[in-house]
Design a protein around this motif. Structure first.
Motif, PDB file in Angstrom:
ATOM      1  N   TYR A   1       0.810  -1.206   0.000  1.00  0.00           N
ATOM      2  CA  TYR A   1       0.000   0.000   0.000  1.00  0.00           C
ATOM      3  C   TYR A   1       0.849   1.264   0.000  1.00  0.00           C
ATOM      4  CZ  TYR A   1       1.169   0.381   4.942  1.00  0.00           C
ATOM      5  OH  TYR A   1       1.859   0.513   6.118  1.00  0.00           O
ATOM      6  N   GLY A   2       2.055   1.197   0.575  1.00  0.00           N
ATOM      7  CA  GLY A   2       2.893   2.390   0.693  1.00  0.00           C
ATOM      8  C   GLY A   2       3.453   2.883  -0.621  1.00  0.00           C
ATOM      9  N   SER A   3       3.373   2.066  -1.665  1.00  0.00           N
ATOM     10  CA  SER A   3       3.895   2.488  -2.968  1.00  0.00           C
ATOM     11  C   SER A   3       2.801   2.922  -3.930  1.00  0.00           C
ATOM     12  CB  SER A   3       4.713   1.346  -3.591  1.00  0.00           C
ATOM     13  OG  SER A   3       3.897   0.200  -3.790  1.00  0.00           O
ATOM     14  N   ILE A   4       1.559   2.988  -3.481  1.00  0.00           N
ATOM     15  CA  ILE A   4       0.436   3.399  -4.335  1.00  0.00           C
ATOM     16  C   ILE A   4       0.286   4.914  -4.264  1.00  0.00           C
ATOM     17  CG2 ILE A   4      -2.038   3.133  -4.762  1.00  0.00           C
ATOM     18  CD1 ILE A   4      -1.882   0.418  -3.401  1.00  0.00           C
ATOM     19  N   ASN A   5       0.080   5.538  -5.401  1.00  0.00           N
ATOM     20  CA  ASN A   5      -0.093   6.989  -5.440  1.00  0.00           C
ATOM     21  C   ASN A   5      -1.441   7.378  -4.829  1.00  0.00           C
ATOM     22  OD1 ASN A   5       2.366   7.493  -6.714  1.00  0.00           O
ATOM     23  ND2 ASN A   5       1.469   7.208  -8.756  1.00  0.00           N
ATOM     24  N   VAL A   6      -1.394   8.331  -3.915  1.00  0.00           N
ATOM     25  CA  VAL A   6      -2.614   8.865  -3.312  1.00  0.00           C
ATOM     26  C   VAL A   6      -3.252   9.847  -4.280  1.00  0.00           C
ATOM     27  CG1 VAL A   6      -3.534  10.281  -1.438  1.00  0.00           C
ATOM     28  CG2 VAL A   6      -1.826   8.534  -0.942  1.00  0.00           C
ATOM     29  N   THR A   7      -4.529   9.624  -4.584  1.00  0.00           N
ATOM     30  CA  THR A   7      -5.220  10.472  -5.560  1.00  0.00           C
ATOM     31  C   THR A   7      -6.006  11.603  -4.922  1.00  0.00           C
ATOM     32  OG1 THR A   7      -7.092   8.926  -5.537  1.00  0.00           O
ATOM     33  CG2 THR A   7      -5.400   8.583  -7.221  1.00  0.00           C
ATOM     34  N   ARG A   8      -6.180  11.566  -3.601  1.00  0.00           N
ATOM     35  CA  ARG A   8      -7.019  12.592  -2.957  1.00  0.00           C
ATOM     36  C   ARG A   8      -6.726  12.584  -1.467  1.00  0.00           C
ATOM     37  NH1 ARG A   8     -13.605  12.030  -3.151  1.00  0.00           N
ATOM     38  NH2 ARG A   8     -14.212  13.940  -2.038  1.00  0.00           N
ATOM     39  N   THR A   9      -6.658  13.754  -0.868  1.00  0.00           N
ATOM     40  CA  THR A   9      -6.515  13.887   0.580  1.00  0.00           C
ATOM     41  C   THR A   9      -7.776  14.529   1.135  1.00  0.00           C
ATOM     42  OG1 THR A   9      -4.102  14.038   0.556  1.00  0.00           O
ATOM     43  CG2 THR A   9      -5.236  14.992   2.448  1.00  0.00           C
ATOM     44  N   ILE A  10      -8.340  13.896   2.149  1.00  0.00           N
ATOM     45  CA  ILE A  10      -9.556  14.375   2.803  1.00  0.00           C
ATOM     46  C   ILE A  10      -9.241  14.578   4.279  1.00  0.00           C
ATOM     47  CG2 ILE A  10     -11.958  13.854   3.373  1.00  0.00           C
ATOM     48  CD1 ILE A  10     -11.918  11.908   0.931  1.00  0.00           C
ATOM     49  N   ARG A  11      -9.507  15.757   4.792  1.00  0.00           N
ATOM     50  CA  ARG A  11      -9.349  16.035   6.212  1.00  0.00           C
ATOM     51  C   ARG A  11     -10.731  16.150   6.847  1.00  0.00           C
ATOM     52  NH1 ARG A  11      -7.028  21.383   6.283  1.00  0.00           N
ATOM     53  NH2 ARG A  11      -7.202  21.172   8.558  1.00  0.00           N
ATOM     54  N   LEU A  12     -10.971  15.355   7.878  1.00  0.00           N
ATOM     55  CA  LEU A  12     -12.263  15.337   8.552  1.00  0.00           C
ATOM     56  C   LEU A  12     -12.088  15.766   9.999  1.00  0.00           C
ATOM     57  CD1 LEU A  12     -13.709  11.936   7.235  1.00  0.00           C
ATOM     58  CD2 LEU A  12     -14.134  14.233   6.328  1.00  0.00           C
ATOM     59  N   ALA A  13     -12.761  16.833  10.379  1.00  0.00           N
ATOM     60  CA  ALA A  13     -12.669  17.366  11.740  1.00  0.00           C
ATOM     61  C   ALA A  13     -14.031  17.282  12.414  1.00  0.00           C
ATOM     62  CB  ALA A  13     -12.179  18.809  11.721  1.00  0.00           C
ATOM     63  N   ASN A  14     -14.059  16.749  13.619  1.00  0.00           N
ATOM     64  CA  ASN A  14     -15.293  16.727  14.400  1.00  0.00           C
ATOM     65  C   ASN A  14     -15.488  18.062  15.104  1.00  0.00           C
ATOM     66  OD1 ASN A  14     -12.997  15.068  15.913  1.00  0.00           O
ATOM     67  ND2 ASN A  14     -14.101  16.271  17.468  1.00  0.00           N
ATOM     68  N   SER A  15     -16.734  18.451  15.246  1.00  0.00           N
ATOM     69  CA  SER A  15     -17.033  19.685  15.978  1.00  0.00           C
ATOM     70  C   SER A  15     -18.436  19.593  16.561  1.00  0.00           C
ATOM     71  CB  SER A  15     -16.927  20.913  15.063  1.00  0.00           C
ATOM     72  OG  SER A  15     -17.889  20.861  14.026  1.00  0.00           O
ATOM     73  N   MET A  16     -18.729  20.494  17.463  1.00  0.00           N
ATOM     74  CA  MET A  16     -20.051  20.583  18.072  1.00  0.00           C
ATOM     75  C   MET A  16     -20.591  21.969  17.793  1.00  0.00           C
ATOM     76  SD  MET A  16     -21.120  19.911  22.052  1.00  0.00           S
ATOM     77  CE  MET A  16     -22.832  19.847  22.568  1.00  0.00           C
ATOM     78  N   GLY A  17     -21.848  22.054  17.395  1.00  0.00           N
ATOM     79  CA  GLY A  17     -22.440  23.341  17.088  1.00  0.00           C
ATOM     80  C   GLY A  17     -23.922  23.351  17.403  1.00  0.00           C
ATOM     81  N   LEU A  18     -24.600  24.340  16.896  1.00  0.00           N
ATOM     82  CA  LEU A  18     -26.024  24.502  17.165  1.00  0.00           C
ATOM     83  C   LEU A  18     -26.810  24.423  15.867  1.00  0.00           C
ATOM     84  CD1 LEU A  18     -25.903  27.492  19.691  1.00  0.00           C
ATOM     85  CD2 LEU A  18     -26.215  25.070  20.237  1.00  0.00           C
ATOM     86  N   VAL A  19     -27.913  23.700  15.921  1.00  0.00           N
ATOM     87  CA  VAL A  19     -28.890  23.676  14.837  1.00  0.00           C
ATOM     88  C   VAL A  19     -30.248  23.910  15.486  1.00  0.00           C
ATOM     89  CG1 VAL A  19     -30.021  22.306  13.058  1.00  0.00           C
ATOM     90  CG2 VAL A  19     -27.544  22.138  13.367  1.00  0.00           C
ATOM     91  N   GLY A  20     -30.893  25.005  15.107  1.00  0.00           N
ATOM     92  CA  GLY A  20     -32.168  25.332  15.731  1.00  0.00           C
ATOM     93  C   GLY A  20     -32.060  25.555  17.216  1.00  0.00           C
ATOM     94  N   GLY A  21     -30.894  26.022  17.663  1.00  0.00           N
ATOM     95  CA  GLY A  21     -30.695  26.309  19.076  1.00  0.00           C
ATOM     96  C   GLY A  21     -30.341  25.108  19.920  1.00  0.00           C
TER      97      GLY A  21
END
Length: 549
Positions: A341-361
């Motif tokens: 797997y380490g020799s395969i070209n990466v075609t896309r990088t995705i960064r996913l961040a968790n967060s907490m917020g408000l929807v409708g209060g």
């Protein structure tokens, strides 16, 4: 004879004919799901039983076996079961989450037809709708290697399932109501081991000098758990379908949603010893115990019960030490190490961040500023029948918003899916700016866990990646104020749930669906829609002759 039993017998007859013609073996299960009384922590409460059992029946199978599981929903609520880690090759129709499947209506049945294709390992199933996961309904899945495929350790004397998880005395509906009202869940009330808090009996009986396998799954909804065996070391041999380098540990962390296998040898004096399970990274530590009893035991050991360490550095270093055994065979004859797997070209990088917020209060959890809103129609069916307006493809950005800092903020509520190409090779960086451990799961795939650390990820972090023998698994943890990087071969066409395994977060929106797409529509890439597929929501209005609910 009940209609669902007659239907299952017809399916069995036809499948047995196919089995005679040379297909992989078929294994048949008939389950009835009901509410019943569970008294795990000394308080009677309503829980979910399968065939009257808590935990539910164990699925025992072998690589490539076909599984025919007929489920009667005798609950007054809709019901779905996903099969965590059972990868559903080319078959997200059977994934058992609301974005891919219509729920089984009360009083009706549904037959899952799945295959343990090219898999081995330890996994579990659980209910996915509403807040059913806090009510039970879970059980173990054991996928054994075929007899001709070598396993990298001697056959143990016996195997034991160890399902560990946090538990509440409040019912699951009361917990769901708390979340719906905008409140947080309290701390759990206890820890269960195979449905019990503590045991003075012989949960596991062993003979001196012999070696045993424990298949351990954290089936809870919130906490990382540490497990140890009093006076014994454990050798890790398998993590979610991957044979591992056989390191020895005095205790091991199992994050929520994760499964693994350890061996231990009964090499101590013939007495009773405890398995100790305790919460990690919590203000108050909860414990639970089970008993390992040697044949001819002279009674309990006089040693005080040990406890596992409670610091992030220990857990992080342990996680980094878990690596793939490159000399072991996988479920097929070719060695696992042949996949570089380490020799395969990466075609896309995705960064996913968790967060907490408000929807409708009210508080909601989000991924890259988007909190998932449940749809009235499964996304998979909307895609198949070209029903517009159900979900937004591309609704999840590939990186957190520029102003993201992990603090409470207004988030967007969307029925969002992320698009991806079949056979692409992607890098996903999971970022955690909060003080608790996060746990992430992707259905339908295993991921190479190439790096993790505390602090902020940057492109320079790639210099620390393990590109040789990183463990491949389906559920990964992200430590407080830290990051975890994984590489994924998106080789499984379908619509797959990417979710937090901390169930309150998932329930309140910390999830989305990954659409692995190919325009070819070949059965070599994805199995056809099942004849017995349930149609609901806007899909029920199609002209299909399939079952409408």
């Amino acid at each position: 004879m009940a209609a669902h039993i007659r239907a299952l017998l017809l399916v069995c007859a036809s499948l047995l004919i196919n089995s005679v013609l040379g297909e992989a073996p078929y294994r048949f299960f008939v389950w009835d799901t009901t509410y019943g009384v569970i008294n795990a922590l000394g308080v009677s409460q309503q829980g979910i039983l399968i065939n009257g059992q808590f935990p539910g029946p164990t699925i025992e199978c072998q690589t490539n076996d076909n599984l025919i599981i007929n489920i009667r929903n005798s609950l007054p609520d809709p019901f779905l079961l996903p099969w965590d880690g059972l990868q559903q090759r080319k078959n997200s129709w059977q994934d058992g989450v609301s974005g891919t499947s219509c729920p089984i209506p009360p009083g009706q049945n549904f037959t899952y037809h799945m295959q343990a294709k090219d898999q081995i390992g330890s996994f579990f199933y659980f209910p996915s709708l509403a807040f059913h996961k806090a009510a039970g309904g879970f059980g173990a899945i054991r996928i054994h290697s075929r007899p001709l495929i070598p396993v990298p350790f001697p056959t143990p004397e016996d195997e034991y399932t160890v399902l560990i998880g946090d538990w509440y005395t409040a019912g699951h509906k009361a917990l769901q109501d708390l979340l719906d009202s905008g409140k947080e869940l309290p701390s759990p009330d206890g820890i269960l081991i195979n449905g019990k808090r503590n045991s003075n009996g012989a949960d596991f009986t062993v003979e001196q000098g012999k070696t045993y396998r424990l298949r351990i799954s954290n089936v809870g909804i919130q906490n990382t758990l540490n497990i140890l065996i009093q006076g014994h070391n454990m050798t890790l041999v398998e993590v979610e379908g991957t044979h591992t380098v056989q390191n020895s540990y005095s205790s091991i962390d199992v994050h929520v949603g994760q499964s693994l296998s350890v061996l231990f040898t009964a090499n101590q004096p013939a007495r009773d010893y405890h398995i100790v399970v305790s919460t990690r990274f919590t203000n108050t530590t909860l414990h639970s115990t089970a008993v390992i009893r040697y044949a001819g035991s002279s009674g309990p050991t006089f040693e005080a019960l040990p406890s596992g360490p409670d610091d992030v550095e220990f857990s992080l270093n342990q996680a980094r030490s878990i690596r793939t055994n490159l000399t072991a065979s996988g479920p097929r004859p070719n060695p696992q190490g042949s996949y570089h797997y380490g020799s395969i070209n990466v075609t896309r990088t995705i960064r996913l961040a968790n967060s907490m917020g408000l929807v409708g209060g009210k508080p909601r959890y989000a991924v890259n500023g988007v909190s998932f809103a449940e749809a009235d129609t499964p996304l998979k069916l909307a895609d198949y029948y070209n029903i517009s307006g159900v979900f937004q493809l591309g609704g999840i950005p590939d990186a957190p918003p520029p102003a993201y800092n992990g603090a409470m903020e207004e988030v967007q509520s969307k029925t969002a899916a992320m698009d991806s190409d079949h056979r692409s090779f992607v890098e996903i960086v999971l970022e955690n700016s909060e003080d608790g451990v996060q746990s992430w799961h992707l259905d339908g795939h295993s991921v190479f866990v190439v790096g993790m650390d505390v602090g902020t990820w940057s492109e320079q972090s790639r210099g620390s990646y393990n590109l040789v023998d990183a463990v491949s698994r389906c559920t990964v943890q992200v430590y407080p104020r830290g990051w975890t990087a994984v590489l994924i071969a998106l080789d499984n066409v379908g619509t797959w749930n990417m979710r937090s395994e901390v169930w309150a977060r998932r329930y309140l929106g910390q999830q989305f669906y990954l659409r692995v797409y190919t325009p070819t529509h070949s059965f070599r890439d994805e199995l056809p829609i099942p004849d017995n597929v349930l149609l609901c929501g806007r899909a029920a209005a199609t002209n299909s002759s399939r079952t409408h609910v």
